[in-house]
Structure formats: C-alpha cells, structure tokens
Scaffold this motif. Structure first.
Motif, mmCIF file in Angstrom:
data_model
loop_
_atom_site.group_PDB
_atom_site.id
_atom_site.type_symbol
_atom_site.label_atom_id
_atom_site.label_comp_id
_atom_site.label_asym_id
_atom_site.label_seq_id
_atom_site.Cartn_x
_atom_site.Cartn_y
_atom_site.Cartn_z
ATOM 1 N N LEU A 1 0.762 -1.115 -0.275
ATOM 2 C CA LEU A 1 -0.282 -0.022 0.122
ATOM 3 C C LEU A 1 0.808 1.358 -0.253
ATOM 4 N N THR A 2 0.485 2.364 -1.061
ATOM 5 C CA THR A 2 0.998 3.448 -0.647
ATOM 6 C C THR A 2 1.307 4.313 0.629
ATOM 7 N N ALA A 3 1.782 5.608 0.436
ATOM 8 C CA ALA A 3 1.612 6.093 2.138
ATOM 9 C C ALA A 3 -0.285 6.434 2.307
ATOM 10 N N ALA A 4 -0.024 7.444 1.905
ATOM 11 C CA ALA A 4 -1.557 7.261 1.829
ATOM 12 C C ALA A 4 -2.940 7.074 2.416
ATOM 13 N N GLU A 5 -2.944 4.992 1.760
ATOM 14 C CA GLU A 5 -3.180 3.786 1.867
ATOM 15 C C GLU A 5 -3.226 3.670 3.202
ATOM 16 N N ASN A 6 -1.507 3.383 3.960
ATOM 17 C CA ASN A 6 -1.067 3.077 4.910
ATOM 18 C C ASN A 6 -1.981 3.727 5.697
ATOM 19 N N GLU B 1 -8.997 11.909 1.668
ATOM 20 C CA GLU B 1 -8.598 14.246 2.607
ATOM 21 C C GLU B 1 -7.951 13.859 3.063
ATOM 22 N N ARG B 2 -8.621 12.887 4.374
ATOM 23 C CA ARG B 2 -7.890 13.002 5.615
ATOM 24 C C ARG B 2 -6.828 12.662 5.820
ATOM 25 N N ALA B 3 -5.801 11.644 5.037
ATOM 26 C CA ALA B 3 -5.001 11.307 4.699
ATOM 27 C C ALA B 3 -3.829 12.367 4.543
ATOM 28 N N LEU B 4 -4.125 12.653 3.317
ATOM 29 C CA LEU B 4 -3.418 13.740 2.879
ATOM 30 C C LEU B 4 -3.520 14.464 3.780
ATOM 31 N N ARG B 5 -4.499 15.432 4.748
ATOM 32 C CA ARG B 5 -4.350 15.956 5.412
ATOM 33 C C ARG B 5 -3.304 15.646 6.945
ATOM 34 N N ALA B 6 -3.272 14.092 6.358
ATOM 35 C CA ALA B 6 -2.282 14.291 7.991
ATOM 36 C C ALA B 6 -0.745 13.907 7.571
ATOM 37 N N ASN C 1 1.688 8.634 -2.839
ATOM 38 C CA ASN C 1 1.913 7.084 -3.426
ATOM 39 C C ASN C 1 3.070 7.068 -3.833
ATOM 40 N N GLN C 2 3.869 6.891 -2.660
ATOM 41 C CA GLN C 2 5.187 5.845 -2.565
ATOM 42 C C GLN C 2 4.491 4.768 -1.476
#
Length: 190
Positions: A62-67, A84-89, A100-101
């Motif tokens: 899983l990518t960083a955002a997915e994790n 959205e919340r994952a990207l803000r975090a 996406n890493q």
C-alpha cells in the motif's frame, strides 16, 4: 522509561486496553476501559486512540496514503473523506507529495512519520508510542520527537511514549520509571 524487559510495553498495552488488567481502572477522557466490552474497547480505540509502533507496521503493498487511510476505511469512513483526511495527516507530519510512495521507497524517518500520520488520522485523544525511535538514527529520532512535541503543544494530543532512551525522556513532560515489572518512580523534567 526503563531497561529492556522491565514491562514498559506490557504497561502500554494495559493502559491502552489492548491487554486486560486484573485490578484497577483505566480512564481516558473520563471513559472507563474496564467497563467496556471487547467490541466497545476496540471501537473506542479506533475512534479516540492512535498507535505508533517501533517497526512501523506499514503494509508494503500500500502507498503511504493508503496505509494512513486504512483505519478510516475499516471504521467505514467514506473513501473520498478517508483519502482527504489521510492527505491532511501526511501534510501535518511533513510528507506532502509523498502520498503515492510505497514504504520501501521511504527513509526510516519518513516511514515513522507515515506511522504517526496513521495514528493521528482519526483525531485521537491519545497516541500510544512504543519505542517510536528505536529503529532510527539520532537525526531521524530527533525529527520524530520534535514532531510529537509540536503536535502535543499545538493540538494538545497526549503522547505516551515507551522508551529506554534517556535523551527522549528528558524531552517529555513526565517520566514514569519502571524496573522488574513495577513503577519505581516518576519525575518532571525541566
């Protein structure tokens, strides 16, 4: 704080409700964990607690955002809101543009920040951190502790950190010392 094997992780697990206690009571935000069923405790942890583990516990596929969004999806938060919340975090922990890493392409410090973002994504009252810098060099460890101090001061998030590193302990507001499975003292560093 205390030496390896003294019971720090066990105490953290008991205080967070991961392990059951034989005596006493743990309250978080005035809520008794002991009075809850296993299902209620699990739901409460998912809503109001975050966990940072020494070895990240990130899913490599899983990518960083997915994790980071995983706990929200498990809690049935709609996928768009979860992203959205994952990207803000991730931005909060200083990783904008790294969403996406995959974990393998991130440094140890970046992986630990993804873990912290995952712990923060549900807006917890408390974050339980078990040796969060144990696998990091001194520069990366300092970055992580600086981040935790900043989040504590700016967002009033409580961090309960298990460590045997006196340097980390000196940066805490309170140190509870353990030896041989017992609390043997406490201090308040200046």
């Amino acid at each position: 704080m205390g030496p390896s094997g003294c019971g720090k992780t066990t105490l953290l697990n008991c205080l967070s409700g991961l392990d059951e206690i034989d005596e006493g009571e743990v309250q978080i935000e005035g809520v008794s964990l002991k009075a809850m069923s296993d299902v209620e405790r699990t739901r409460y942890r998912a809503r109001r607690m975050g966990f940072v583990f020494q070895f990240y516990n990130l899913l490599g596929v899983l990518t960083a955002a997915e994790n980071v969004e995983m706990p929200l999806l498990l809690a049935r938060v709609p996928s768009g809101e979860a992203r959205e919340r994952a990207l803000r975090a991730l931005e909060m922990v200083g990783l904008p543009g790294r969403d996406n890493q995959l974990p393998a392409s991130l440094s140890g410090g970046e992986r630990q920040r993804v873990t912290i973002a995952r712990a923060l994504v549900n807006d917890p009252a408390i974050v339980w951190a078990d040796e969060p810098t144990g696998d990091l060099d001194s520069t990366r460890a300092d970055e992580i502790i600086n981040l935790m101090r900043r989040l504590n001061q700016e967002q009033q998030i409580t961090f309960a950190i298990v460590t045997h590193d006196i340097g980390i302990g000196r940066r805490a507001d309170r140190i509870v010392r353990m030896a041989d499975g017992e609390i043997v003292g406490e201090e308040y560093p200046a």
